[in-house]
Write an enzyme that holds these catalytic residues in place. Sequence first.
Site, PDB file in Angstrom:
ATOM      1  CD  GLU A  42      -2.896  -1.362   0.312  1.00 45.59           C
ATOM      2  OE1 GLU A  42      -3.102  -0.410  -0.470  1.00 45.59           O
ATOM      3  OE2 GLU A  42      -3.564  -2.420   0.284  1.00 45.59           O
ATOM      4  CB  CYS A 104      -6.060  -2.116   6.948  1.00 46.73           C
ATOM      5  SG  CYS A 104      -6.105  -3.832   7.488  1.00 46.73           S
ATOM      6  CG  HIS A 123      -3.966  -5.263   2.933  1.00 48.10           C
ATOM      7  ND1 HIS A 123      -4.243  -3.991   2.495  1.00 48.10           N
ATOM      8  CD2 HIS A 123      -4.749  -5.471   4.017  1.00 48.10           C
ATOM      9  CE1 HIS A 123      -5.161  -3.452   3.284  1.00 48.10           C
ATOM     10  NE2 HIS A 123      -5.473  -4.326   4.215  1.00 48.10           N
TER      11      HIS A 123
END
Length: 156
Positions: A42, A104, A123
Site C-alpha cells: 500500500e 487497516c 496486506h
Amino acid sequence: MQLPVVYQKAKEHIFTIWTTLQPVLTVHVGLASSAKAIIILEQCGKNKGYQEMDACGFHPEGGCCMLDGPEKIESTINMKTLWKNISVEGIDIIFSRDAGRYICDYTYYTSLYYGNGRAAFIHVPPLSRSVTADFLGKALQTIILEMLKQCGEERE
C-alpha cells in the site's frame, strides 16, 4: 504488536509507538481476507470515509482519522519501486493506492501522520496450505529488508 480492531485504541497504540519508540520506519501488516496468495504493498493512507463500525460498534467522528490532517499521506517508501524490484517465488506481489476504509487504512494513515510518512502497510492473504506462516514470514522479511534499504538511501 497486535492492534485491536477498534479505531480509537489503534490510534492510541500508533501514537505510543511513534512517541516512545521513535522508529526509523513502522511496518504494519493487515489481513486481506479476500486475497488468495497475493501480497499487497500500500502506497498511501486516506483521511476520510471511515463509516464502517469497528469491533466495539463505533467509527471515527466525521468518518475522519485526523480532523486537521491532509486528505491523504504518501509513504516515504516508494512501494511502486519496491513492487517492480522484488519478487517472492510462490506468491504474487501487487501495488495499491487504496488500503480500504477500515482499521487497516485508518492505522496506516495515523502512522503516516505521526511518523511524517515513515510508515508502510502490507496486506497479506490468510494462511493456507500454500501460504504458511513460515513462508509468509520469509516473504515479509525480504520485503521489509528492501524497505529498510530505501530508508538508508534517504538518510544518506
